[in-house]
Each structure stands twice: as C-alpha cells, then as structure tokens.
Write a protein that holds these residues in place. Structure first.
Motif, PDB file in Angstrom:
ATOM      1  N   TRP A   1       3.129  -3.259   7.452  1.00 10.60           N
ATOM      2  CA  TRP A   1       3.352  -2.121   6.694  1.00 10.60           C
ATOM      3  C   TRP A   1       2.365  -1.292   6.546  1.00 10.60           C
ATOM      4  CZ3 TRP A   1       2.401   0.234   2.070  1.00 10.60           C
ATOM      5  CH2 TRP A   1       2.649   1.333   1.254  1.00 10.60           C
ATOM      6  N   ILE A   2       0.900  -1.515   6.084  1.00 16.51           N
ATOM      7  CA  ILE A   2      -0.167  -1.359   5.723  1.00 16.51           C
ATOM      8  C   ILE A   2      -0.800  -0.825   7.040  1.00 16.51           C
ATOM      9  CG2 ILE A   2      -2.312  -1.858   5.002  1.00 16.51           C
ATOM     10  CD1 ILE A   2      -1.385  -3.470   3.095  1.00 16.51           C
ATOM     11  N   ALA A   3      -0.724  -1.603   8.289  1.00 10.50           N
ATOM     12  CA  ALA A   3      -1.706  -1.235   9.142  1.00 10.50           C
ATOM     13  C   ALA A   3      -1.135  -0.534  10.194  1.00 10.50           C
ATOM     14  CB  ALA A   3      -1.416  -2.634  10.305  1.00 10.50           C
ATOM     15  N   LYS A   4       0.069  -0.350   9.703  1.00  9.73           N
ATOM     16  CA  LYS A   4       1.079   0.954  10.731  1.00  9.73           C
ATOM     17  C   LYS A   4       1.292   2.374   9.847  1.00  9.73           C
ATOM     18  CE  LYS A   4       3.839  -2.329  13.382  1.00  9.73           C
ATOM     19  NZ  LYS A   4       5.495  -3.049  13.655  1.00  9.73           N
ATOM     20  N   ASN A   5       0.911   2.295   8.316  1.00  6.10           N
ATOM     21  CA  ASN A   5       1.336   3.712   7.774  1.00  6.10           C
ATOM     22  C   ASN A   5       0.038   3.995   7.666  1.00  6.10           C
ATOM     23  OD1 ASN A   5       1.173   5.742   5.767  1.00  6.10           O
ATOM     24  ND2 ASN A   5       2.409   3.717   4.127  1.00  6.10           N
ATOM     25  N   PRO A   6       0.175   5.468   8.442  1.00 12.55           N
ATOM     26  CA  PRO A   6      -0.563   6.690   8.840  1.00 12.55           C
ATOM     27  C   PRO A   6      -1.777   7.602   7.853  1.00 12.55           C
ATOM     28  CG  PRO A   6       1.281   7.498   9.280  1.00 12.55           C
ATOM     29  CD  PRO A   6       0.888   6.220   9.173  1.00 12.55           C
ATOM     30  N   ALA A   7      -0.647   6.986   6.448  1.00 11.69           N
ATOM     31  CA  ALA A   7      -0.884   7.795   5.477  1.00 11.69           C
ATOM     32  C   ALA A   7      -1.925   6.453   4.367  1.00 11.69           C
ATOM     33  CB  ALA A   7       0.341   8.074   4.431  1.00 11.69           C
ATOM     34  N   ILE A   8      -2.165   5.362   4.875  1.00 14.55           N
ATOM     35  CA  ILE A   8      -2.889   4.806   4.131  1.00 14.55           C
ATOM     36  C   ILE A   8      -4.371   4.479   4.972  1.00 14.55           C
ATOM     37  CG2 ILE A   8      -3.622   2.207   3.329  1.00 14.55           C
ATOM     38  CD1 ILE A   8      -0.612   1.890   2.577  1.00 14.55           C
ATOM     39  N   LEU A   9      -5.133   5.515   4.660  1.00 20.27           N
ATOM     40  CA  LEU A   9      -7.106   4.766   6.067  1.00 20.27           C
ATOM     41  C   LEU A   9      -7.521   3.791   4.935  1.00 20.27           C
ATOM     42  CD1 LEU A   9      -7.497   8.801   4.493  1.00 20.27           C
ATOM     43  CD2 LEU A   9      -6.182   8.124   5.864  1.00 20.27           C
ATOM     44  N   THR A  10      -7.946   2.978   4.215  1.00 21.19           N
ATOM     45  CA  THR A  10      -8.212   2.456   3.695  1.00 21.19           C
ATOM     46  C   THR A  10      -7.756   1.313   2.211  1.00 21.19           C
ATOM     47  OG1 THR A  10      -9.689   3.205   2.984  1.00 21.19           O
ATOM     48  CG2 THR A  10      -9.914   2.462   5.023  1.00 21.19           C
ATOM     49  N   CYS A  11      -7.619  -0.051   2.813  1.00 23.80           N
ATOM     50  CA  CYS A  11      -6.494  -0.653   0.848  1.00 23.80           C
ATOM     51  C   CYS A  11      -7.011  -2.202   1.572  1.00 23.80           C
ATOM     52  CB  CYS A  11      -4.535  -0.506   2.191  1.00 23.80           C
ATOM     53  SG  CYS A  11      -3.928  -1.284   0.832  1.00 23.80           S
ATOM     54  N   ARG A  12      -7.262  -2.925   0.114  1.00 21.42           N
ATOM     55  CA  ARG A  12      -7.025  -4.512   0.364  1.00 21.42           C
ATOM     56  C   ARG A  12      -6.214  -4.903   1.077  1.00 21.42           C
ATOM     57  NH1 ARG A  12      -9.639  -6.542  -5.573  1.00 21.42           N
ATOM     58  NH2 ARG A  12      -8.802  -8.118  -4.695  1.00 21.42           N
ATOM     59  N   THR A  13      -6.192  -6.275   1.715  1.00 17.45           N
ATOM     60  CA  THR A  13      -5.259  -6.822   2.375  1.00 17.45           C
ATOM     61  C   THR A  13      -5.490  -8.308   1.688  1.00 17.45           C
ATOM     62  OG1 THR A  13      -6.506  -7.054   4.462  1.00 17.45           O
ATOM     63  CG2 THR A  13      -5.245  -5.348   4.507  1.00 17.45           C
ATOM     64  N   ASP A  14      -6.218  -8.847   1.685  1.00 20.42           N
ATOM     65  CA  ASP A  14      -6.645 -10.183   0.752  1.00 20.42           C
ATOM     66  C   ASP A  14      -4.943 -10.549   0.208  1.00 20.42           C
ATOM     67  OD1 ASP A  14      -8.190  -7.621  -0.439  1.00 20.42           O
ATOM     68  OD2 ASP A  14      -8.058 -10.296  -2.492  1.00 20.42           O
ATOM     69  N   TYR A  15      -4.444 -12.363   0.032  1.00 16.58           N
ATOM     70  CA  TYR A  15      -3.335 -12.186  -0.433  1.00 16.58           C
ATOM     71  C   TYR A  15      -3.340 -12.167  -1.837  1.00 16.58           C
ATOM     72  CZ  TYR A  15      -4.678 -16.936  -1.829  1.00 16.58           C
ATOM     73  OH  TYR A  15      -5.677 -17.575  -2.261  1.00 16.58           O
ATOM     74  N   PRO A  16      -4.257 -12.284  -2.809  1.00 17.50           N
ATOM     75  CA  PRO A  16      -4.416 -11.613  -3.819  1.00 17.50           C
ATOM     76  C   PRO A  16      -4.048 -10.844  -4.134  1.00 17.50           C
ATOM     77  CG  PRO A  16      -6.473 -13.545  -3.212  1.00 17.50           C
ATOM     78  CD  PRO A  16      -5.812 -12.909  -2.200  1.00 17.50           C
ATOM     79  N   PHE A  17      -4.756  -9.872  -3.573  1.00 16.30           N
ATOM     80  CA  PHE A  17      -4.325  -8.389  -4.134  1.00 16.30           C
ATOM     81  C   PHE A  17      -3.099  -8.112  -4.109  1.00 16.30           C
ATOM     82  CE2 PHE A  17      -4.155  -3.658  -2.737  1.00 16.30           C
ATOM     83  CZ  PHE A  17      -5.136  -3.266  -4.039  1.00 16.30           C
ATOM     84  N   LEU A  18      -2.339  -8.158  -2.664  1.00 20.78           N
ATOM     85  CA  LEU A  18      -0.817  -8.179  -2.233  1.00 20.78           C
ATOM     86  C   LEU A  18      -0.338  -9.111  -3.518  1.00 20.78           C
ATOM     87  CD1 LEU A  18      -1.400  -7.635   1.569  1.00 20.78           C
ATOM     88  CD2 LEU A  18      -1.766  -5.852   0.235  1.00 20.78           C
ATOM     89  N   LEU A  19      -0.665  -9.808  -2.945  1.00 18.63           N
ATOM     90  CA  LEU A  19       0.622 -11.081  -4.230  1.00 18.63           C
ATOM     91  C   LEU A  19       0.767  -9.902  -5.859  1.00 18.63           C
ATOM     92  CD1 LEU A  19      -0.212 -14.473  -3.682  1.00 18.63           C
ATOM     93  CD2 LEU A  19       1.611 -13.379  -2.765  1.00 18.63           C
ATOM     94  N   ARG A  20      -0.024  -9.331  -6.037  1.00 20.46           N
ATOM     95  CA  ARG A  20       0.148  -8.289  -7.640  1.00 20.46           C
ATOM     96  C   ARG A  20       1.796  -7.854  -7.092  1.00 20.46           C
ATOM     97  NH1 ARG A  20      -5.260  -5.160  -8.150  1.00 20.46           N
ATOM     98  NH2 ARG A  20      -6.668  -6.306  -8.082  1.00 20.46           N
ATOM     99  N   PHE A  21       1.903  -6.710  -6.059  1.00 23.97           N
ATOM    100  CA  PHE A  21       2.658  -6.199  -5.875  1.00 23.97           C
ATOM    101  C   PHE A  21       4.161  -7.025  -5.192  1.00 23.97           C
ATOM    102  CE2 PHE A  21      -1.640  -4.206  -5.275  1.00 23.97           C
ATOM    103  CZ  PHE A  21      -1.265  -3.327  -6.295  1.00 23.97           C
ATOM    104  N   LEU A  22       3.977  -7.862  -4.342  1.00 26.54           N
ATOM    105  CA  LEU A  22       5.021  -8.936  -4.207  1.00 26.54           C
ATOM    106  C   LEU A  22       5.749  -9.515  -5.901  1.00 26.54           C
ATOM    107  CD1 LEU A  22       3.137 -10.509  -0.593  1.00 26.54           C
ATOM    108  CD2 LEU A  22       5.840  -8.741  -0.755  1.00 26.54           C
ATOM    109  N   ARG A  23       4.672 -10.145  -6.252  1.00 28.85           N
ATOM    110  CA  ARG A  23       5.093 -10.145  -7.176  1.00 28.85           C
ATOM    111  C   ARG A  23       6.160 -10.197  -8.351  1.00 28.85           C
ATOM    112  NH1 ARG A  23      -0.318 -14.384  -6.755  1.00 28.85           N
ATOM    113  NH2 ARG A  23       0.416 -16.388  -6.198  1.00 28.85           N
TER     114      ARG A  23
END
Length: 323
Positions: free
Chosen positions: A49-71
C-alpha cells in the motif's frame, strides 16, 4: 541507534521477527491476534500500500515501525493504513508539536530536571508506566508547544520499543500544585487538535489513565476534554481525590518515586530518561524525512474551528492572570 531509511520502495524489506520477550509475545497473541503468518501477511499488505500510494512520498518501512500501526489496530491492515496516513499528515499539519524533535536542545534538559514526566518502568503486566506532573512545569518558561514536543519525544522513544507497542501505557497524571494559569495556556483549538491526534493518529495503546488531585476549578475543563475523547479512552480513565486514594486501589506503589512512598529515586529516573532521549536522538530527527503530499495532508486533516467554548470555560481561563 541506526537511522532507518525512509525510501518507500527499498530494494529489500527486513523480515518479521517476534518480539524478544516471552511475556509480550503471549500478550501479542492473546490481545492483538499476532501470529507469525498474520504479521507477515499484514506487513506485506501495508508495504504494498505504501509503495503504490502516490500521496506518500517517503516513509519508513522497517517492520518495527509498521508494527506500531498494525498492533494498535489489531492487525486490521486497512485500519492500520488509515492510522499511518493520519500519523504522517499529523506530523506535517502540526510541525511545532511533532517535527524537529531535537533532544539536545537546552530546554529539553530543563524539562527532564523539572520531573514533568518520568517513565517509571513496566508493571507486572508488562505495561510502561508514566508519571506526569503539570505542576512541575514553569509555565512562564515553557510553552504549550514545548510541553507537547517533550511528550512526543518520550512517546516516540516508547514506540521504538516493541514491548511498549504491545503492552501499551499506564499514565498517572498528578495535578497537585497546578496553577489556574496553566489551564489558560491551552486554547480550545490546541486541546481539540491534540485530543484528535491521540484518538486517531498516534499509534499508542492507552491501557489506563489515573488522574489525581484535579483542582475543582478545572473540573469543567476536564469534563469537556473527556467529551472529545473516544469512548474507549474515556472508559480507561479513573479520577482520585488524593494520592492515598489512588495508592489504595492500585499495585503501582513500588514503581513510584520515594516521595510517593515508592521505591525509586527520582534522580535515577531522570538519568534513565536523559539516556533514552540521547540514545534515540538521530532516530527522532530522522522522522522528518517522511513526507506526505501536501494536498492529501490537507484533505485528511481539516483544521479545527473555534466554537463558543473559546468564549466560555476555556476562554475564561485564558483571560485569568492568577496563581
């Protein structure tokens, strides 16, 4: 700490690893439905979703960072994506609160010494316990923005620890010796916007909030603030007329500083906080590398407008000049 990349499509993604704590692995399974297969699939979905979202220009994708939101969304990946997007928008919408989190600024050291916020460690359930005392803040020296920035620095450090992502936080908010003028510093718009951030954009699991010694003159403001909070957050708040009343109903006394009858030295807690902020300095500053398209940011976050409350309870406090 190494600063994670903010490339939205890195050459390789780091693989998911369960948290290195038996207690927190069990909590993750029991409370968040976190199993390896579920986590790996959810990480792949949010990264796509991050890769395909044109509105997101740059973003961390490391798993601990993304797990914040998933958890925080119990691995409902669409809800996690929404929270992540709001988090990115929040940081750009309110840079005075969330950007350039430089822990080496002199005022940060002064707020640490004031004992405004002291992380106390984890309780028996693995939850991070925080002691917050607005009465310790010199309101003639520290603005609302600085207070929120300091809170944000501490929160972001907690977010980097997967154990705190999983178990969440317990906050003890002691309002002893808070002058009436301290409430006047916070405008209606500040309060509404910050509560909206907590409700919808900050990936923090709030488990309990204990409010001690709230002054009578602030009760109407406190009731209005709670009306802005989500029902879930309201259900986790308890108020006490005194420190003794709080201590008689909880098992948190050992974590508290000795002045509360606890077992910890405030000097040790301040030293630990100073080390934590210093350790995370580059990571916190690295968060500024994440960017969301400004048009998308504006469509997500419409500025709150003032209402009659600005001329009511909140407005009245802002006009006061008393101690």
């Amino acid at each position: 700490m190494a600063v994670p990349t903010v490339a939205k499509c890195p050459p390789n993604y780091d693989p998911y690893r369960p948290v290195d704590s038996t207690l927190h692995r069990q909590l993750a399974r029991d409370e968040l439905r976190e199993e390896t297969a579920i986590a790996e699939q959810a990480l792949q979905q949010i990264r796509d979703w991050i890769a395909k979202n044109p509105a997101i220009l740059t973003c961390r994708t490391d798993y601990p960072f993304l797990l914040r939101f998933l958890r925080v969304r119990k691995f409902a990946h669409l809800a996690a994506c929404e929270t992540l997007e709001r988090y990115l928008a929040m940081r750009q919408r309110f840079p005075a609160w969330f950007a350039t989190l430089d822990t080496t600024e002199p005022w940060v050291d002064e707020l640490i010494d004031s004992e405004f916020i002291l992380p106390l460690g984890r309780d028996a359930k693995g939850r991070q316990v925080l002691l917050v005392r607005f009465g310790r803040v010199d309101i003639d020296r520290f603005s609302v923005s600085q207070q929120i920035r300091f809170i944000t620095m501490i929160q972001e450090c907690l977010f980097e620890d997967e154990r705190d992502q999983i178990s969440g936080t317990v906050t003890i908010s002691d309002h002893s010796h808070v002058p009436m003028r301290a409430f006047a510093l916070w405008s209606f718009t500040d309060i509404k916007n910050y509560v909206d951030c907590i409700n919808k954009s900050i990936p923090l699991r709030v488990r309990e909030v204990h409010v001690l010694n709230l002054p009578l003159f602030a009760s109407s403001v406190g009731e209005w603030i709670m009306s802005c909070c989500s029902e879930k957050l309201r259900s986790r708040l308890k108020c006490y007329s005194s420190v003794d009343a709080f201590l008689s109903t909880t098992d948190l006394r050992p974590l508290l500083p000795k002045e509360y009858g606890g077992e910890q030295d405030a000097s040790d807690l301040k030293r630990q906080l100073r080390q934590t902020l210093s350790h995370h300095k580059d990571v916190l500053l690295g968060l500024d590398g994440m960017k969301l398209d400004q048009k998308r940011c504006a469509s997500i976050w419409n500025p709150s407008e003032c209402t009659e409350l600005d001329s009511g309870a909140i407005g009245s406090f802002r006009k006061l000049d008393v101690d």
